[in-house]
Each structure stands twice: as C-alpha cells, then as structure tokens.
Design a protein around this motif. Structure first.
Motif, PDB file in Angstrom:
ATOM      1  N   GLY A  38       0.782  -1.231   0.000  1.00  0.00           N
ATOM      2  CA  GLY A  38       0.000   0.000   0.000  1.00  0.00           C
ATOM      3  C   GLY A  38       0.808   1.273   0.000  1.00  0.00           C
ATOM      4  N   SER A  39       1.906   1.311  -0.732  1.00  0.00           N
ATOM      5  CA  SER A  39       2.741   2.514  -0.788  1.00  0.00           C
ATOM      6  C   SER A  39       1.950   3.693  -1.341  1.00  0.00           C
ATOM      7  N   THR A  40       2.206   4.871  -0.761  1.00  0.00           N
ATOM      8  CA  THR A  40       1.559   6.099  -1.225  1.00  0.00           C
ATOM      9  C   THR A  40       2.560   7.087  -1.805  1.00  0.00           C
ATOM     10  N   ASP A  41       3.829   6.685  -1.886  1.00  0.00           N
ATOM     11  CA  ASP A  41       4.852   7.555  -2.472  1.00  0.00           C
ATOM     12  C   ASP A  41       5.150   7.078  -3.893  1.00  0.00           C
ATOM     13  N   ASN A  42       6.379   7.265  -4.364  1.00  0.00           N
ATOM     14  CA  ASN A  42       6.751   6.919  -5.742  1.00  0.00           C
ATOM     15  C   ASN A  42       7.317   5.510  -5.888  1.00  0.00           C
ATOM     16  N   THR A  43       7.095   4.658  -4.895  1.00  0.00           N
ATOM     17  CA  THR A  43       7.645   3.302  -4.942  1.00  0.00           C
ATOM     18  C   THR A  43       7.230   2.565  -6.212  1.00  0.00           C
ATOM     19  N   LEU A  44       5.961   2.585  -6.531  1.00  0.00           N
ATOM     20  CA  LEU A  44       5.474   1.836  -7.696  1.00  0.00           C
ATOM     21  C   LEU A  44       6.064   2.383  -8.989  1.00  0.00           C
ATOM     22  N   ALA A  45       6.132   3.693  -9.104  1.00  0.00           N
ATOM     23  CA  ALA A  45       6.677   4.304 -10.316  1.00  0.00           C
ATOM     24  C   ALA A  45       8.138   3.927 -10.509  1.00  0.00           C
ATOM     25  N   ILE A  46       8.890   3.900  -9.426  1.00  0.00           N
ATOM     26  CA  ILE A  46      10.309   3.523  -9.508  1.00  0.00           C
ATOM     27  C   ILE A  46      10.442   2.080  -9.950  1.00  0.00           C
ATOM     28  N   GLY A  47       9.642   1.193  -9.368  1.00  0.00           N
ATOM     29  CA  GLY A  47       9.692  -0.211  -9.759  1.00  0.00           C
ATOM     30  C   GLY A  47       9.333  -0.411 -11.216  1.00  0.00           C
ATOM     31  N   GLU A  48       8.348   0.325 -11.694  1.00  0.00           N
ATOM     32  CA  GLU A  48       7.926   0.199 -13.095  1.00  0.00           C
ATOM     33  C   GLU A  48       9.032   0.633 -14.053  1.00  0.00           C
ATOM     34  N   GLN A  49       9.837   1.595 -13.645  1.00  0.00           N
ATOM     35  CA  GLN A  49      10.957   2.044 -14.483  1.00  0.00           C
ATOM     36  C   GLN A  49      11.945   0.912 -14.742  1.00  0.00           C
ATOM     37  N   TYR A  50      12.026  -0.025 -13.817  1.00  0.00           N
ATOM     38  CA  TYR A  50      12.952  -1.156 -13.951  1.00  0.00           C
ATOM     39  C   TYR A  50      12.234  -2.425 -14.397  1.00  0.00           C
ATOM     40  N   GLY A  51      10.996  -2.300 -14.838  1.00  0.00           N
ATOM     41  CA  GLY A  51      10.272  -3.445 -15.379  1.00  0.00           C
ATOM     42  C   GLY A  51       9.785  -4.441 -14.358  1.00  0.00           C
ATOM     43  N   ALA A  52       9.599  -4.003 -13.115  1.00  0.00           N
ATOM     44  CA  ALA A  52       9.172  -4.912 -12.059  1.00  0.00           C
ATOM     45  C   ALA A  52       7.690  -5.251 -12.185  1.00  0.00           C
ATOM     46  N   SER A  53       7.344  -6.462 -11.770  1.00  0.00           N
ATOM     47  CA  SER A  53       5.952  -6.878 -11.659  1.00  0.00           C
ATOM     48  C   SER A  53       5.510  -6.701 -10.214  1.00  0.00           C
ATOM     49  N   PHE A  54       4.291  -6.166 -10.011  1.00  0.00           N
ATOM     50  CA  PHE A  54       3.814  -5.841  -8.673  1.00  0.00           C
ATOM     51  C   PHE A  54       2.597  -6.670  -8.279  1.00  0.00           C
ATOM     52  N   LEU A  55       2.511  -6.975  -6.983  1.00  0.00           N
ATOM     53  CA  LEU A  55       1.294  -7.436  -6.340  1.00  0.00           C
ATOM     54  C   LEU A  55       1.112  -6.603  -5.077  1.00  0.00           C
ATOM     55  N   GLN A  56      -0.124  -6.468  -4.639  1.00  0.00           N
ATOM     56  CA  GLN A  56      -0.425  -5.747  -3.407  1.00  0.00           C
ATOM     57  C   GLN A  56      -0.954  -6.728  -2.360  1.00  0.00           C
ATOM     58  N   HIS A  57      -0.512  -6.537  -1.120  1.00  0.00           N
ATOM     59  CA  HIS A  57      -1.007  -7.388  -0.030  1.00  0.00           C
ATOM     60  C   HIS A  57      -0.885  -6.622   1.278  1.00  0.00           C
ATOM     61  N   LYS A  58      -1.953  -6.590   2.047  1.00  0.00           N
ATOM     62  CA  LYS A  58      -1.940  -5.883   3.317  1.00  0.00           C
ATOM     63  C   LYS A  58      -0.913  -6.492   4.258  1.00  0.00           C
ATOM     64  N   PHE A  59      -0.127  -5.633   4.893  1.00  0.00           N
ATOM     65  CA  PHE A  59       0.969  -6.093   5.742  1.00  0.00           C
ATOM     66  C   PHE A  59       0.462  -6.549   7.104  1.00  0.00           C
ATOM     67  N   GLU A  60       0.886  -7.732   7.515  1.00  0.00           N
ATOM     68  CA  GLU A  60       0.631  -8.239   8.867  1.00  0.00           C
ATOM     69  C   GLU A  60       1.937  -8.339   9.634  1.00  0.00           C
ATOM     70  N   ASN A  61       2.890  -9.070   9.093  1.00  0.00           N
ATOM     71  CA  ASN A  61       4.257  -9.097   9.590  1.00  0.00           C
ATOM     72  C   ASN A  61       5.141  -9.596   8.458  1.00  0.00           C
ATOM     73  N   HIS A  62       6.441  -9.498   8.642  1.00  0.00           N
ATOM     74  CA  HIS A  62       7.366  -9.859   7.561  1.00  0.00           C
ATOM     75  C   HIS A  62       7.293 -11.333   7.162  1.00  0.00           C
ATOM     76  N   PRO A  63       7.264 -12.279   8.113  1.00  0.00           N
ATOM     77  CA  PRO A  63       7.185 -13.686   7.702  1.00  0.00           C
ATOM     78  C   PRO A  63       5.964 -13.995   6.842  1.00  0.00           C
ATOM     79  N   ARG A  64       4.809 -13.452   7.201  1.00  0.00           N
ATOM     80  CA  ARG A  64       3.598 -13.730   6.421  1.00  0.00           C
ATOM     81  C   ARG A  64       3.610 -12.995   5.078  1.00  0.00           C
TER      82      ARG A  64
END
Length: 289
Positions: A38-64
C-alpha cells in the motif's frame, strides 16, 4: 532475460531505497517481483521504471508477507533471491550472481549471503553484526518463509546449503537516520516480539528450525534464542548489551555504533520484557474478572 533466478522484494513507501537497490541489480537482467503493502509515495513508479511486476497485499508481519510473495508470484526461474528494499548488491556479490548457473549447484538448495549493516552512515562491524549470514537465495518451491516467527523473518530451506562469505549485501535504512523513526519502528516490533514470546511460554508456538550450536547460521540463531528465552527478564538485556559491547568489541564501532548497540541490544530488549509482563498481567486480570 536471466533464466537462472528471479528477485523478490518487499516494499512499503520505499522511494528512498528502491531505486538504489534496483540499480545495483539492473545489470543482472533478472525478473523482478515486488510485493507492496500500500505505498503512497513513488515506490510503484520507480519499480515500473525497472520493469518490475507488482502485487499488493496488506501487511501483517514480515514472515507472512514473504509467505504470500512466494506463493502468489508467477516465478518461472529455478531459483529466487529475496531482498529487502533497503539492501543493495555489492560488486562482489554481483559477480557471483553473473556467473551463477543452476546446473553448477546440483545438490545445493540454498545460499547464504554475508551482510554489512549500517546505522547513521556507520558500518556496524562489531557486536556480533559482522560477519552476519542471511539465507537469501534458494530453489523456488523448496524454500519457504518461517511463519512461526512474528518479526524475525527467515527462510526455511531443507537440504544442503552454501555460504558465500564474499557475497555481500549492504543494508542501510536511511529513514533510521531520524531517531524518531527508529524508535517508533522498534516500538511496533516490540509488540510483536513480546506477544510471540508469551505464546511460546504457553507452548502455542514452536521453533521450526532445529537449534544447533554447531549448525548453520540459522540453526545457531535458533540455539541462541532458546537460551535467551530461559534467561531472567530484565537481566538478559544487560547481559546481552555487555556481551556486544565488551566481548564482541562493540565499543570499537564509535559513537554511532555504541548508540546502535545500546538501542538495539539493550533498550529494545528491555521494552520487550516490560511488554511481556504487561501482557501476562492483562491476561491474568481477564481470567479473574
């Protein structure tokens, strides 16, 4: 496109770090998969510049979060490299990865990288922080996230493992240069750790990794944790801080290093112990009310 391995990265408002990481691995021409929460900054735009594929998932903790990433991305390579957004790949590790061929690692299921951790621009070289081995690369479908942990995320990889002592990643969270951010972050983490330890007291959680003093880096960590849980609360933070400062030479890390060892090795652990007692007291009160 690299057919040997893919990168998986977790993000949340990582515009400060993500470009630095992606630039460090851009020459490897490997598929990049980013699980964002759920990033609200430029994280997604930066990833797209490098051709990254994205999924979104609500954070509970790092292991999950890692568990979700490993189960939901369409990985086609035989190996994956799992990195945090505030890490970067050094030239030595990049050389290792450029020359990596899955066929040369028959019988190997996982690879440990060596980590250099930084705090306020200072490499934390002592106090048990270097060398520090993290299991970051493994065969896809064999390695998995240890969801028996609340905060300390680690991967479980059955079978034979390899350690790349010169395969170094740099870890520096620039947000933590603001001490308020560091304290608020670790205050949240202390909630998770305290709750986890109370659950372990009640045998509601068990260690996935077998504790072994002479085992793999993660098996040694499991052994140290088992010892930690047996030590008396409020005394163990002082024992740990003394060990890091004196016996593991943390005093040599300079002013920033000493601040780090005090905050991470004593303050954080003391807050956890206080919260454990608060949780137990609250639970006992609920039983009698």
């Amino acid at each position: 496109m690299n057919t040997q391995f893919s990168f998986i990265i977790l993000t949340f408002n990582e515009e400060l770090h993500l470009g630095r990481l992606l630039q460090s691995i851009s020459d490897l021409n490997a598929p990049i998969f980013i699980l964002d929460s759920g990033s609200t900054d430029n994280t997604l735009a930066i990833g797209e510049q490098y051709g990254a594929s994205f999924l979104q998932h609500k954070f509970e903790n790092h292991p999950r979060q890692w568990d979700y990433a490993l189960k939901n991305f369409s990985i086609t390579t035989p190996w994956v490299v799992c990195l945090d957004a505030d890490q970067t790949v050094t030239s030595e590790l990049k050389t290792r990865l450029i020359n990596f061929n899955a066929e040369d690692h028959a019988g190997i299921n996982g690879i440990y990288f060596n980590r250099k951790n930084f705090f306020k621009g200072r490499w934390i070289k002592h106090g048990g922080y270097y060398p520090f081995y993290l299991l970051k690369m493994f065969r896809y479908g064999i390695g998995y996230s240890d969801i028996n942990e609340n905060m300390d995320h680690r991967f479980i990889v059955p079978g034979k493992l390899e350690v790349w002592k010169d395969g170094i990643i740099l870890e520096e969270n620039l947000k933590e240069n603001n001490i308020r951010f560091w304290i608020e972050k670790h205050n949240r983490y202390s909630d998770l750790v305290a709750q986890e330890e109370v659950e372990r007291m009640k045998l509601m959680r068990t260690q996935t990794i077998k504790p072994r003093f002479f085992g793999s880096p993660d098996e040694r960590t499991a052994w140290r944790k088992q010892l930690w849980w047996k030590l008396p609360r409020y005394v163990r933070p002082m024992i740990y801080f003394t060990q890091r400062m004196i016996f593991q030479l943390g005093i040599l890390d300079g002013r920033s290093g000493v601040i780090f060892h005090f905050l991470q090795g004593f303050w954080f652990r003391l807050i956890v112990d206080i919260k454990i007692d608060e949780i137990i007291k609250q639970q006992n009160h609920e039983k009698t009310s």
